[in-house]
Scaffold this motif. Structure first.
Motif, PDB file in Angstrom:
ATOM      1  N   HIS A   1      -0.679  -1.072  -4.726  1.00 41.86           N
ATOM      2  CA  HIS A   1      -0.052  -1.054  -6.047  1.00 41.86           C
ATOM      3  C   HIS A   1      -0.776  -1.960  -7.039  1.00 41.86           C
ATOM      4  CE1 HIS A   1       3.480   1.473  -5.376  1.00 41.86           C
ATOM      5  NE2 HIS A   1       3.522   0.951  -4.160  1.00 41.86           N
TER       6      HIS A   1
ATOM      7  N   PHE B   1       2.198  10.964  -3.285  1.00 37.61           N
ATOM      8  CA  PHE B   1       1.628  10.160  -4.361  1.00 37.61           C
ATOM      9  C   PHE B   1       0.196  10.568  -4.699  1.00 37.61           C
ATOM     10  CE2 PHE B   1       5.343   7.659  -3.523  1.00 37.61           C
ATOM     11  CZ  PHE B   1       5.656   7.128  -4.759  1.00 37.61           C
TER      12      PHE B   1
ATOM     13  N   THR C   1       0.832  -1.192   0.000  1.00 37.38           N
ATOM     14  CA  THR C   1       0.000   0.000   0.000  1.00 37.38           C
ATOM     15  C   THR C   1       0.869   1.245   0.000  1.00 37.38           C
ATOM     16  OG1 THR C   1      -1.744  -1.148   1.232  1.00 37.38           O
ATOM     17  CG2 THR C   1      -1.770   1.256   1.318  1.00 37.38           C
ATOM     18  N   ILE C   2       0.437   2.275  -0.692  1.00 36.59           N
ATOM     19  CA  ILE C   2       1.089   3.584  -0.603  1.00 36.59           C
ATOM     20  C   ILE C   2       0.460   4.261   0.608  1.00 36.59           C
ATOM     21  CG2 ILE C   2       1.491   5.787  -1.737  1.00 36.59           C
ATOM     22  CD1 ILE C   2       1.134   4.290  -4.431  1.00 36.59           C
TER      23      ILE C   2
ATOM     24  N   ARG D   1      -3.811   3.581  -1.527  1.00 36.00           N
ATOM     25  CA  ARG D   1      -4.208   2.491  -2.425  1.00 36.00           C
ATOM     26  C   ARG D   1      -3.079   1.476  -2.570  1.00 36.00           C
ATOM     27  NH1 ARG D   1      -6.877   4.789  -7.640  1.00 36.00           N
ATOM     28  NH2 ARG D   1      -7.489   2.604  -7.779  1.00 36.00           N
TER      29      ARG D   1
ATOM     30  N   TYR E   1      -0.375   3.586 -14.829  1.00 37.41           N
ATOM     31  CA  TYR E   1       0.542   3.011 -13.844  1.00 37.41           C
ATOM     32  C   TYR E   1       1.867   2.639 -14.515  1.00 37.41           C
ATOM     33  CZ  TYR E   1       2.025   0.280  -9.779  1.00 37.41           C
ATOM     34  OH  TYR E   1       2.707  -0.214  -8.683  1.00 37.41           O
TER      35      TYR E   1
ATOM     36  N   PRO F   1       2.414  11.047 -10.018  1.00 37.55           N
ATOM     37  CA  PRO F   1       1.104  10.403  -9.956  1.00 37.55           C
ATOM     38  C   PRO F   1       0.019  11.486  -9.984  1.00 37.55           C
ATOM     39  CG  PRO F   1       2.441   9.879  -8.007  1.00 37.55           C
ATOM     40  CD  PRO F   1       3.175  10.894  -8.796  1.00 37.55           C
TER      41      PRO F   1
ATOM     42  N   LEU G   1      -3.930  -0.307  -8.264  1.00 32.89           N
ATOM     43  CA  LEU G   1      -3.639   0.792  -9.191  1.00 32.89           C
ATOM     44  C   LEU G   1      -3.328   0.248 -10.585  1.00 32.89           C
ATOM     45  CD1 LEU G   1      -1.443   2.983  -6.844  1.00 32.89           C
ATOM     46  CD2 LEU G   1      -3.687   3.602  -7.775  1.00 32.89           C
TER      47      LEU G   1
ATOM     48  N   GLU H   1      -3.418  11.138  -5.558  1.00 32.91           N
ATOM     49  CA  GLU H   1      -4.611  10.287  -5.565  1.00 32.91           C
ATOM     50  C   GLU H   1      -4.294   8.807  -5.347  1.00 32.91           C
ATOM     51  OE1 GLU H   1      -6.812  11.093  -9.178  1.00 32.91           O
ATOM     52  OE2 GLU H   1      -6.593  13.257  -8.871  1.00 32.91           O
ATOM     53  N   TRP H   2      -3.043   8.441  -5.484  1.00 34.55           N
ATOM     54  CA  TRP H   2      -2.667   7.043  -5.270  1.00 34.55           C
ATOM     55  C   TRP H   2      -2.461   6.714  -3.788  1.00 34.55           C
ATOM     56  CZ3 TRP H   2       1.448   5.853  -9.604  1.00 34.55           C
ATOM     57  CH2 TRP H   2       0.817   5.910 -10.854  1.00 34.55           C
ATOM     58  N   THR H   3      -2.358   7.723  -2.940  1.00 37.04           N
ATOM     59  CA  THR H   3      -2.123   7.502  -1.514  1.00 37.04           C
ATOM     60  C   THR H   3      -3.279   6.707  -0.913  1.00 37.04           C
ATOM     61  OG1 THR H   3      -0.872   9.560  -1.371  1.00 37.04           O
ATOM     62  CG2 THR H   3      -1.700   8.647   0.700  1.00 37.04           C
TER      63      THR H   3
END
Length: 190
Positions: free
Chosen positions: A88, A80, A21-22, A86, A99, A111, A91, A82-84
């Motif tokens: 990998h 990161f 996870t980020i 979530r 990605y 990102p 994504l 909007e990826w925080t």
């Protein structure tokens, strides 16, 4: 800034969360490895200023090491966007093209809503400029340590991403009048 600065960079303890996870700023550290924390504490200089990223995991780690750090936003992990929060694999499944495009240039790409590793290097460089001479302990993230190594070694950002920086590892760099010196990288203290 006059005089030598001796930097003890410690990566925070493992995040107490789902692997892959980020992690967000509020993700806590798993401080269960008391043996390693105690060994690392004994290795750090006694009379040193201490600094940390404002993330919970760095602050948790600093306190477990007996430190009361000054919080420095410039030492935060790469944003990161909007990826925080979530994973990998999620994504990659949701938007494989975006990605893959990010990972084709992981140093220069941003990102969605985030920043690049190159941006993080600029932030870290600025933060390092404000560390006073003498010994300083920085409890930070793997990306922050890679960024500091990039600054110290005058590396291309992509090359700095090759460094492995493990949880609770110690990296030592010095800012001297004649330039930077790297003492050790990713040292495990047991």
């Amino acid at each position: 800034m006059e005089g030598d600065t001796f930097l003890w960079l410690v990566r925070h303890a493992v995040v107490d969360g789902v692997a892959g996870t980020i992690h967000a700023l509020d993700a806590p550290a798993d401080l269960g490895d008391r043996t390693r924390l105690d060994a690392l504490r004994r290795r750090l200089p006694q009379e040193a200023a201490s600094y940390a990223s404002p993330a919970r995991r760095t602050v948790d780690t600093a306190r477990a090491l007996g430190l009361d750090p000054i919080l420095v936003p410039a030492f935060s992990e790469q944003d990161f966007g909007e990826w925080t929060g979530r994973r990998h694999d999620d994504l990659a499944a949701a938007d494989a093209e975006a990605y893959a495009e990010f990972w084709a240039d992981p140093a220069g790409s941003k990102p969605p809503g985030g920043e690049s590793f190159e941006d993080q290097i600029a932030r870290t460089r600025e933060g390092l400029c404000h560390i006073e001479r003498g010994s300083a302990i920085l409890i930070v993230h793997s990306g922050t340590i890679r960024a500091a190594l990039c600054v110290a070694l005058d590396l291309a950002p992509r090359a700095a991403l090759r460094f492995a920086i493990d949880p609770l590892s110690l990296t030592r760099i010095d800012r001297l009048a004649a330039g930077w010196r790297v003492v050790s990288v990713n040292q495990t203290i047991a």
